[in-house]
Design an enzyme around this catalytic site. Structure first.
Site, short mmCIF file in Angstrom:
data_model
loop_
_atom_site.label_atom_id
_atom_site.label_comp_id
_atom_site.label_asym_id
_atom_site.label_seq_id
_atom_site.Cartn_x
_atom_site.Cartn_y
_atom_site.Cartn_z
N PHE A 1 -33.68 -15.81 6.00
CA PHE A 1 -33.55 -15.03 7.23
C PHE A 1 -34.28 -13.68 7.12
O PHE A 1 -35.27 -13.43 7.82
CB PHE A 1 -32.05 -14.86 7.54
CG PHE A 1 -31.69 -13.78 8.50
CD1 PHE A 1 -32.40 -13.60 9.68
CD2 PHE A 1 -30.60 -12.95 8.25
CE1 PHE A 1 -32.06 -12.60 10.58
CE2 PHE A 1 -30.24 -11.96 9.13
CZ PHE A 1 -30.98 -11.77 10.30
N GLN B 1 -27.08 -15.93 -3.05
CA GLN B 1 -26.02 -16.81 -2.56
C GLN B 1 -25.26 -15.91 -1.58
O GLN B 1 -24.58 -14.98 -2.01
CB GLN B 1 -25.18 -17.24 -3.77
CG GLN B 1 -24.14 -18.31 -3.49
CD GLN B 1 -23.09 -17.84 -2.51
OE1 GLN B 1 -23.11 -18.22 -1.34
NE2 GLN B 1 -22.18 -17.00 -2.96
N TYR C 1 -18.58 -11.85 -4.30
CA TYR C 1 -19.87 -11.51 -3.70
C TYR C 1 -20.09 -9.99 -3.72
O TYR C 1 -21.15 -9.49 -4.13
CB TYR C 1 -19.92 -12.04 -2.25
CG TYR C 1 -21.14 -11.61 -1.49
CD1 TYR C 1 -22.35 -12.28 -1.62
CD2 TYR C 1 -21.11 -10.50 -0.63
CE1 TYR C 1 -23.48 -11.88 -0.92
CE2 TYR C 1 -22.22 -10.10 0.07
CZ TYR C 1 -23.40 -10.79 -0.07
OH TYR C 1 -24.52 -10.37 0.62
N ASN D 1 -24.09 -5.24 8.73
CA ASN D 1 -24.10 -6.61 9.28
C ASN D 1 -25.45 -6.91 9.93
O ASN D 1 -25.70 -6.49 11.06
CB ASN D 1 -22.96 -6.77 10.27
CG ASN D 1 -21.62 -6.89 9.57
OD1 ASN D 1 -21.17 -5.95 8.90
ND2 ASN D 1 -20.99 -8.04 9.67
N ILE E 1 -22.63 -12.88 15.09
CA ILE E 1 -23.51 -12.83 16.28
C ILE E 1 -24.15 -14.19 16.53
O ILE E 1 -24.20 -14.67 17.66
CB ILE E 1 -24.56 -11.70 16.14
CG1 ILE E 1 -23.86 -10.34 16.29
CG2 ILE E 1 -25.69 -11.87 17.17
CD1 ILE E 1 -24.77 -9.12 16.30
N ARG F 1 -17.78 -3.47 13.48
CA ARG F 1 -18.89 -3.68 12.55
C ARG F 1 -20.09 -2.87 13.01
O ARG F 1 -20.26 -2.61 14.20
CB ARG F 1 -19.30 -5.16 12.50
CG ARG F 1 -18.28 -6.10 11.86
CD ARG F 1 -18.07 -5.84 10.40
NE ARG F 1 -17.18 -6.82 9.77
CZ ARG F 1 -15.86 -6.79 9.78
NH1 ARG F 1 -15.22 -5.80 10.40
NH2 ARG F 1 -15.15 -7.71 9.15
N GLU G 1 -8.20 -13.93 6.45
CA GLU G 1 -7.48 -13.26 5.36
C GLU G 1 -8.42 -12.23 4.71
O GLU G 1 -9.59 -12.53 4.44
CB GLU G 1 -7.10 -14.31 4.33
CG GLU G 1 -5.87 -13.91 3.56
CD GLU G 1 -5.53 -14.96 2.51
OE1 GLU G 1 -5.12 -14.55 1.43
OE2 GLU G 1 -5.72 -16.16 2.79
N GLY G 2 -7.92 -11.03 4.54
CA GLY G 2 -8.71 -10.00 3.85
C GLY G 2 -9.83 -9.42 4.68
O GLY G 2 -10.71 -8.74 4.14
C1 UD2 Z 1 -20.46 -9.18 6.35
C2 UD2 Z 1 -21.59 -9.93 5.70
C3 UD2 Z 1 -21.21 -10.29 4.30
C4 UD2 Z 1 -20.75 -9.07 3.54
C5 UD2 Z 1 -19.64 -8.38 4.32
C6 UD2 Z 1 -19.23 -7.06 3.70
C7 UD2 Z 1 -22.78 -11.10 7.42
C8 UD2 Z 1 -23.02 -12.39 8.12
N1 UD2 Z 1 -21.86 -11.11 6.44
O1 UD2 Z 1 -19.32 -10.00 6.47
O2 UD2 Z 1 -22.33 -10.85 3.65
O3 UD2 Z 1 -21.85 -8.21 3.35
O4 UD2 Z 1 -20.09 -8.06 5.63
O5 UD2 Z 1 -18.10 -6.57 4.28
O6 UD2 Z 1 -23.42 -10.11 7.71
N2 UD2 Z 1 -15.63 -13.33 13.48
C9 UD2 Z 1 -15.03 -13.81 14.65
N3 UD2 Z 1 -15.33 -15.07 15.05
C10 UD2 Z 1 -16.20 -15.88 14.37
C11 UD2 Z 1 -16.82 -15.38 13.20
C12 UD2 Z 1 -16.51 -14.10 12.78
O7 UD2 Z 1 -14.24 -13.10 15.28
O8 UD2 Z 1 -16.43 -17.02 14.83
C13 UD2 Z 1 -15.27 -11.98 13.02
C14 UD2 Z 1 -14.77 -11.95 11.59
O9 UD2 Z 1 -13.40 -12.22 11.50
C15 UD2 Z 1 -15.12 -10.51 11.21
C16 UD2 Z 1 -16.37 -10.19 12.04
O10 UD2 Z 1 -16.44 -11.19 13.05
O11 UD2 Z 1 -14.08 -9.64 11.59
C17 UD2 Z 1 -17.66 -10.23 11.24
O12 UD2 Z 1 -17.73 -11.45 10.52
P1 UD2 Z 1 -19.07 -11.90 9.73
O13 UD2 Z 1 -18.75 -13.13 9.00
O14 UD2 Z 1 -20.22 -11.95 10.68
O15 UD2 Z 1 -19.38 -10.69 8.78
P2 UD2 Z 1 -18.45 -9.88 7.74
O16 UD2 Z 1 -18.41 -8.47 8.25
O17 UD2 Z 1 -17.18 -10.55 7.48
#
Ligand code: UD2
Length: 306
Positions: free
Chosen positions: A15, A77, A141, A170, A185, A208, A268-269
């Site tokens: 990406f 990863q 990670y 993000n 997104i 975020r 979770e978390g």
């Molecule tokens: C991001 C990074 C991860 C790490 C982390 C550090 C991405 C994709 N991931 O995880 O690599 O750096 O930050 O904290 O950039 N959500 C929903 N619905 C969905 C999917 C997600 O509500 O279908 C919420 C999820 O619960 C979270 C938020 O969206 O509160 C962001 O989720 P994510 O997986 O895009 O990214 P994040 O911040 O967990």
């Protein structure tokens, strides 16, 4: 600003790596190092040379580093979940190759730019998160990124290797989806375009700092060409944040979708709040994000399906 002649991009079919490669080939020779486990060969511009290999293979990686003036280490990863399920194999991809790169760079004066992550901070204890914020990663990670990031600083301080760590918040943009891991997104976008339910996890009040991939590319180019950047780590975000609920509403509106926005169980978390302080990147690198999240979403969602 000194430009470079030959760049190596690990994860150059992925990406962020493929966007970076697109930009680099306009100005220099580029070698992409990728095993195509997650990346897509179609995203590598034809001007770039390709080494198809795994970053865990020491010799091809060390040799490729020795040929380059600068390495952008984007291969990783990237799944937090997978790192929780299998920390050892995640560490083998996210930490050990960092040492291969740094050891090779030690002999060859190659500059090393690391794709680090906001994951190394863990749960924020204050906002915005600056680079001095305590680092208590909550996943393997995050710990792996913290280790790689800190190794960059140590190799600068101990051996004068020119290293820069860029702590991405993000990231989003074209080409993000794919594999078993997607940012919110790209998930919401797919749901909105299919008129499926948009699944907000929890109350949606979590925030975020979403940064467009073009701005991440910009930060990498600045890190590779600035003399003041070496030995340092920088947050790369927009300096602003939005709630996940607001994100869902915006994506539904911009795509003119008939999806319902539904709330499902929270993770979770999950991190409750995240927002970068980008003062250091602004001051030292001259980083100036071009996209607010709303502008970036219009750009990304305006394209329809790739
Ligand atoms: C991001 C990074 C991860 C790490 C982390 C550090 C991405 C994709 N991931 O995880 O690599 O750096 O930050 O904290 O950039 N959500 C929903 N619905 C969905 C999917 C997600 O509500 O279908 C919420 C999820 O619960 C979270 C938020 O969206 O509160 C962001 O989720 P994510 O997986 O895009 O990214 P994040 O911040 O967990």
């Amino acid at each position: 600003m000194t430009w470079f002649h030959h760049a190596l991009v690990t994860g150059g079919a992925g990406f962020i790596g493929s966007h970076l490669t697109d930009r680099l080939v306009e100005n220099c020779e580029v070698t992409v190092y990728d095993d195509f486990s997650n990346g897509d060969a179609d995203h590598v511009p034809e001007e770039a040379s390709v080494i198809q290999a795994d970053v865990r293979k020491r010799k091809p990686l060390a040799d490729a580093v020795a040929e380059a003036d600068v390495v952008f280490h984007e291969a990783a990863q990237v799944s937090v979940q997978q790192s929780v399920s299998n920390p050892k194999s995640s560490q083998e991809v996210n930490v050990d190759p960092m040492l291969t790169i740094l050891e090779s760079a030690r002999d060859t004066d190659t500059r090393v730019i690391l794709a680090s992550s906001a994951a190394l901070y863990g749960h924020p204890i204050y906002l915005p998160i600056d680079e001095e914020h305590p680092k208590e990663p909550t996943s393997p990670y995050g710990l792996e990124k913290l280790t790689a990031d800190h190794y960059c600083r140590l190799y600068h301080d101990l051996y004068e290797v020119e290293t820069v760590a860029l702590r991405y918040f993000n990231a989003y943009g074209p080409r993000q989806q794919g594999g078993d891991y997607s940012g919110v997104i790209s998930i919401f976008r797919d749901q909105a375009l299919a008129n499926d339910d948009i699944t907000v996890e929890g109350d949606g009040e979590q925030t975020r700092d979403f940064v467009h991939v073009d701005d991440i590319v910009q930060a990498n180019l600045l890190a590779a060409t600035s003399d003041d950047a070496v030995g340092k780590a920088f947050n790369i975000g927009t300096g602003d944040s939005i709630t996940i609920r607001e994100l869902a509403d915006t994506i539904k509106n911009v795509t003119d979708s008939e999806s319902d926005i539904v709330h499902v169980d929270s993770r979770e978390g999950d991190i409750d709040r995240s927002e970068a302080s980008i003062d250091k990147a602004r001051e030292v690198l001259g980083f100036q994000p071009e996209y607010t999240v709303f502008e970036g979403l219009r750009d990304y969602l305006g394209q329809g399906r790739p």
